[in-house]
Design an enzyme around this catalytic site. Structure first.
Site, PDB file in Angstrom:
ATOM      1  N   GLY A  80       0.828  -1.193   0.000  1.00  0.00           N
ATOM      2  CA  GLY A  80       0.000   0.000   0.000  1.00  0.00           C
ATOM      3  C   GLY A  80       0.862   1.242   0.000  1.00  0.00           C
ATOM      4  O   GLY A  80       2.078   1.164   0.164  1.00  0.00           O
ATOM      5  N   LYS A 107       1.010   0.161   7.629  1.00  0.00           N
ATOM      6  CA  LYS A 107       1.505  -1.208   7.433  1.00  0.00           C
ATOM      7  C   LYS A 107       2.355  -1.663   8.620  1.00  0.00           C
ATOM      8  O   LYS A 107       2.165  -2.751   9.147  1.00  0.00           O
ATOM      9  CB  LYS A 107       2.319  -1.304   6.125  1.00  0.00           C
ATOM     10  CG  LYS A 107       1.472  -1.005   4.902  1.00  0.00           C
ATOM     11  CD  LYS A 107       2.238  -1.154   3.632  1.00  0.00           C
ATOM     12  CE  LYS A 107       3.294  -0.096   3.415  1.00  0.00           C
ATOM     13  NZ  LYS A 107       2.752   1.274   3.309  1.00  0.00           N
ATOM     14  N   GLU A 112      -9.228  31.713  -8.690  1.00  0.00           N
ATOM     15  CA  GLU A 112      -9.824  30.711  -7.792  1.00  0.00           C
ATOM     16  C   GLU A 112     -11.333  30.615  -7.988  1.00  0.00           C
ATOM     17  O   GLU A 112     -11.890  29.528  -8.000  1.00  0.00           O
ATOM     18  CB  GLU A 112      -9.500  31.033  -6.323  1.00  0.00           C
ATOM     19  CG  GLU A 112      -8.016  30.989  -5.976  1.00  0.00           C
ATOM     20  CD  GLU A 112      -7.342  29.685  -6.356  1.00  0.00           C
ATOM     21  OE1 GLU A 112      -8.023  28.629  -6.354  1.00  0.00           O
ATOM     22  OE2 GLU A 112      -6.145  29.706  -6.683  1.00  0.00           O
TER      23      GLU A 112
HETATM   24  P1  ADP Z   1       3.555   2.598   6.748  1.00  0.00           P
HETATM   25  O1  ADP Z   1       4.342   1.512   7.390  1.00  0.00           O
HETATM   26  O2  ADP Z   1       2.371   2.097   5.993  1.00  0.00           O
HETATM   27  O3  ADP Z   1       4.352   3.557   5.933  1.00  0.00           O
HETATM   28  P2  ADP Z   1       3.079   3.357   9.470  1.00  0.00           P
HETATM   29  O4  ADP Z   1       2.456   2.113   9.964  1.00  0.00           O
HETATM   30  O5  ADP Z   1       4.506   3.559   9.830  1.00  0.00           O
HETATM   31  O6  ADP Z   1       2.917   3.478   7.901  1.00  0.00           O
HETATM   32  O7  ADP Z   1       2.208   4.583   9.940  1.00  0.00           O
HETATM   33  C1  ADP Z   1       2.775   5.813  10.295  1.00  0.00           C
HETATM   34  C2  ADP Z   1       1.892   6.507  11.323  1.00  0.00           C
HETATM   35  O8  ADP Z   1       0.666   6.898  10.749  1.00  0.00           O
HETATM   36  C3  ADP Z   1       1.542   5.643  12.493  1.00  0.00           C
HETATM   37  O9  ADP Z   1       2.479   5.754  13.490  1.00  0.00           O
HETATM   38  C4  ADP Z   1       0.188   6.174  12.923  1.00  0.00           C
HETATM   39  O10 ADP Z   1       0.333   7.230  13.820  1.00  0.00           O
HETATM   40  C5  ADP Z   1      -0.407   6.722  11.662  1.00  0.00           C
HETATM   41  N1  ADP Z   1      -1.380   5.801  11.052  1.00  0.00           N
HETATM   42  C6  ADP Z   1      -1.287   5.282   9.813  1.00  0.00           C
HETATM   43  N2  ADP Z   1      -2.338   4.510   9.531  1.00  0.00           N
HETATM   44  C7  ADP Z   1      -3.123   4.509  10.620  1.00  0.00           C
HETATM   45  C8  ADP Z   1      -4.364   3.879  10.946  1.00  0.00           C
HETATM   46  N3  ADP Z   1      -4.992   3.090  10.084  1.00  0.00           N
HETATM   47  N4  ADP Z   1      -4.887   4.115  12.165  1.00  0.00           N
HETATM   48  C9  ADP Z   1      -4.253   4.903  13.033  1.00  0.00           C
HETATM   49  N5  ADP Z   1      -3.083   5.521  12.778  1.00  0.00           N
HETATM   50  C10 ADP Z   1      -2.516   5.344  11.596  1.00  0.00           C
END
Ligand code: ADP
Length: 605
Positions: free
Chosen positions: A207, A213, A429
Site C-alpha cells: 500500500g 503497514k 480561484e
Molecule cells: P507505513 O508503514 O504504511 O508507511 P506506518 O504504519 O509507519 O505506515 O504509519 C505511520 C503513522 O501513521 C503511524 O504511526 C500512525 O500514527 C499513523 N497511522 C497510519 N495509519 C493509521 C491507521 N490506520 N490508524 C491509526 N493511525 C494510523
C-alpha cells in the site's frame, strides 16, 4: 528510542595517527638507540678530543689492544685501536678524563634488534588490527560471528502488554480481518495442525506510504502476544558481499529459537527487487535475496514463525519471492476511505484534548485522499495550534486550519501581494469554483482562499467529495479537467492576459487527460488498448509508454485536443456567468476567504 551513535572519524584521522607514531619513534627512540651504539673512530679523533678536553670516561683494554671512551657529556661511545703512546695517560689526566674500571656499558645487541626490528613490526600490526576492527564495525555487525560481521541487528520487541493492538489501527477493516487469522493461529496452532491446514509463511502488506503497514504488523504481534522482530530491507544490504546473506541466516536462527514469533521486514523491495541478470548487477542484494528465499523454503510448515513484509512497490518484487510457499498472501493496505479517515481522526484525537462539538465527519471529508500518517499529523498540528493560541483544547477551527497547513503549508504572514495580483488570484480561484459548481457532476466547493501559503500557492479552492468514489465516469473526468482549466479561463476573460499561476493546474489537467486516453480507454481512436502502463501505483504513479513513436505523436495530439475542448467549455461556462464571476471574485478579494456555503448563497441569489 534512538540509539545515539558516535560520529565516525574520517580515514585521514587514522593516517595522521600512524604518521605521528612514526615521527615520534624516529625522534625519540632512534637517537637514543644510536647513542648506545659504539662508533669506531680513528686514533687522531681520540687525540683531537683529548686535546679539546672533550673526554669523559676512558677504558684501556691492553689485551684487546683497544681504547673505549666517551665524550664529556657521555652522550656517545667511541672505540679506537691502541698506538704506542707513552704520554697518553698523562694527557688524558690533564684533559680531565675519568679512568673507569668497569667496561663502559653498551646496549645489548638484543635490545638493539628488538628496537630496530620487532618494535616497528609490532606497532604496525597493532595499527592494522585496530583499523580492520574499525572497518568491520563500520560494515555492520557489532557482535562477533565471523570477524564480527553478519550478525543481524534486528530490533526485538518482546511480548509487552502495552503493545499496539488492532483497536489502535483505525479503518483498514479488510486488512485486519485478514491478519486476525494469523493471530488466531499464533494463539492456537494445534487447531490448524489437527485439520492439516498450514499457515502462509509470508504475508506481504502492500500500500501507499503512511497507511499503517508497520502499525498493523506490530498489532498482529501485540494481539498474539508473541515476540516481534523488526528489520528494514535496507539494513540487510551491506558493503561486503555475503554479509546481508549472513544477516538473514542469523535473523531466522534467532526467530526459530523464539518461535512462535513475528518477523517484520519493512521496505522489502530494497532486497526483493527483480533479479535482472544484468552484468555488474548488485551481487550483495541478490545473494541476500537468495538467502531469504532459501530460508523461507527451509522452514517446515507450521513452525510458528510468520514473516510479514511491507512494500510500496509490489510490482518490482522478484516473482520468486511472491510465489506460493513464500510470500503467498498479499494484504492490501489502501488509503482510508471517508469512514476510515473519520475513525483514524478519532483514534488520534483520543490522545489530545478536543472540544466536544468537533465534527470529525466534516474534517474527514475535507481531508480527502489523506493517508493515516497525514491524518495523525493533522491532529497533531491542530494541537500545536491550540497551544500557540493558549487554548486548553483543540477546536474545529484548529483542525480545519491544520488540514490546510498539511496540504499547503503555513500561512505566509509577510507575503505582500499587489492589489492587481490579489485580484487576479481571486478571479482565478473563483474561476475554478464556478466551473466546478456549474457542472452538475462536480463536487461542491468547501472553501476558497487567497491567503498565500508557505508552499508557494497564492490561493486555492478546496473541493470536497460528499461520499466515497470508487469509479469515475468519462464525464466526471472531463468535468474535472474543465475545473482545472477554469482558473486560467477566468484570467483570460477578465484580464485578457495569462499568468504563471496556472502551472499546477496545467500539470494536473494534462496528467488526467493523458490517463484517460492511454490507460482508461476513453478515446475512440484507441479503443481498449493500453498505451501506457503504470509502474509505481502507490508512489505517485509514474507510467511508461508501450506504443510506437507514431502512436505517441497521435496521443499527444489527442491530449491537447481533449484539454482544449474542456478549456473552451470552462470559458463558455464563465462567460455565461460573467456577473456571478465578478460578484464572487470581488467578494473573495475583500474577504480573502469564503466558505462553500457563502459561495453557494451568492451563486444562487
Ligand atoms: P507505513 O508503514 O504504511 O508507511 P506506518 O504504519 O509507519 O505506515 O504509519 C505511520 C503513522 O501513521 C503511524 O504511526 C500512525 O500514527 C499513523 N497511522 C497510519 N495509519 C493509521 C491507521 N490506520 N490508524 C491509526 N493511525 C494510523
Amino acid at each position: 528510542m534512538h540509539e545515539v551513535k558516535k560520529p565516525r572519524k574520517p580515514l585521514i584521522y587514522y593516517y595522521v595517527i600512524v604518521l605521528m607514531v612514526l615521527v615520534l619513534f624516529n625522534f625519540l627512540f632512534m637517537p637514543w638507540v644510536a647513542e648506545r651504539q659504539i662508533k669506531e673512530v680513528g686514533y687522531e679523533k681520540f687525540m683531537q678530543m683529548t686535546e679539546e678536553e672533550d673526554i669523559g670516561r676512558v677504558e684501556i683494554d691492553q689485551e684487546e689492544n683497544q681504547i673505549t671512551f666517551t665524550d664529556k657529556d657521555e652522550t656517545a661511545i667511541y672505540k679506537t685501536g691502541m698506538v704506542d703512546d707513552p704520554d697518553l695517560t698523562e694527557r688524558l689526566y690533564d684533559a680531565g678524563a675519568e679512568f673507569s674500571g668497569q667496561i663502559i656499558e653498551q646496549t645489548s645487541p638484543w635490545v638493539v634488534f628488538l628496537l630496530n626490528w620487532i618494535l616497528p613490526i609490532l606497532i604496525f600490526v597493532g595499527i592494522g588490527q585496530y583499523m580492520s576492527k574499525k572497518m568491520m564495525d563500520r560494515a555492520g555487525g557489532k557482535n562477533s560471528m565471523m570477524f564480527g560481521m553478519g550478525k543481524s541487528n534486528a530490533k526485538v520487541y518482546v511480548k509487552s502488554s502495552k503493545g499496539i493492538r488492532f483497536s489502535d489501527v483505525a479503518g483498514e477493516d479488510e486488512a485486519k480481518e485478514n491478519l486476525a487469522e494469523i493471530v488466531d493461529y499464533l494463539h492456537d496452532p494445534k487447531k490448524y495442525e489437527d485439520i492439516g491446514a498450514s499457515m502462509p509463511k509470508g504475508i506481504l502488506l502492500v500500500g501507499p506510504p503512511g497507511t499503517g503497514k508497520t502499525m498493523l504488523a506490530k498489532a498482529v504481534a501485540g494481539e498474539a502476544n508473541v515476540p516481534f522482530f523488526s528489520m528494514s530491507g535496507s539494513e540487510f544490504v551491506e558493503m561486503f558481499v555475503g554479509m546481508g546473506a549472513s544477516k538473514v541466516r542469523d535473523l531466522f536462527k534467532q526467530a526459530k529459537e523464539k518461535a512462535p514469533c513475528i518477523v517484520f521486514i519493512d521496505e522489502i523491495d530494497a532486497i526483493g527487487k527483480k533479479r535482472d541478470g544484468n552484468v555488474g548487477g548488485n551481487d550483495e542484494r541478490e545473494q541476500t535475496l537468495n538467502q531469504l528465499l532459501t530460508e523461507m523454503d527451509g522452514f517446515e510448515d507450521n513452525n510458528g514463525v510468520i514473516i510479514l513484509a511491507a512494500t510500496n512497490r509490489p510490482e518490482s518484487l522478484d516473482p520468486a519471492l511472491t510465489r506460493p510457499g513464500r510470500f503467498d498472501r498479499r494484504v492490501p493496505v489502501e488509503l482510508p476511505d471517508l469512514k476510515g479517515r473519520e475513525a483514524i481522526l478519532k483514534v488520534h484525537a483520543k490522545k489530545i484534548k478536543v472540544a466536544d462539538n468537533v465534527d470529525y465527519n466534516k474534517i474527514a471529508r475535507m481531508a480527502s485522499g489523506a493517508s493515516g500518517a497525514e491524518l495523525a499529523n493533522i491532529v497533531n498540528e491542530a494541537a500545536l495550534r491550540a497551544v500557540r493560541e493558549n487554548r486548553a483544547y483543540v477546536t474545529q477551527a484548529d483542525l480545519e486550519e491544520s488540514i490546510e497547513v498539511v496540504i499547503a503549508g503555513y500561512q505566509k504572514k509577510n507575503a505582500i501581494m499587489t492589489d492587481k495580483e490579489k485580484l487576479i488570484v481571486s478571479y482565478h480561484e473563483v474561476g475554478h469554483a464556478l466551473v466546478a459548481a456549474k457542472q452538475t457532476n462536480s463536487a461542491p466547493v468547501q472553501k476558497i482562499t487567497i491567503v498565500p501559503r508557505t508552499s508557494g500557492t497564492l490561493g486555492y479552492t478546496m473541493q470536497v467529495d460528499e461520499g466515497n468514489h470508487y469509479l469515475m465516469s468519462k464525464e466526471e473526468l472531463e468535468n474535472k479537467i474543465a475545473t482545472y482549466t477554469g482558473g486560467r479561463a477566468a484570467e483570460e476573460i477578465v484580464f485578457g492576459s495569462v499568468t504563471t499561476g496556472a502551472s499546477n493546474d496545467i500539470e494536473q489537467a494534462t496528467k488526467l487527460a493523458r490517463a484517460m486516453i492511454t490507460r482508461y480507454g476513453m478515446s475512440k481512436d484507441f479503443d481498449m488498448v493500453a498505451m501506457e502502463v503504470q509502474t509505481n501505483q502507490y508512489l505517485g504513479g509514474d507510467s511508461s509508454l508501450t506504443c510506437s513513436s507514431e502512436t505517441q505523436k497521435l496521443i499527444d495530439e489527442k491530449v491537447v485536443e481533449l484539454v482544449r475542448r474542456q478549456h473552451e467549455k470552462a470559458a463558455q461556462i464563465l462567460l455565461e456567468n460573467r456577473e456571478k464571476l465578478d460578484e464572487l471574485s470581488q467578494y473573495l478579494y475583500q474577504r480573502e476567504t469564503i466558505t462553500g456555503d457563502e459561495f453557494m448563497k451568492i451563486l444562487n441569489s
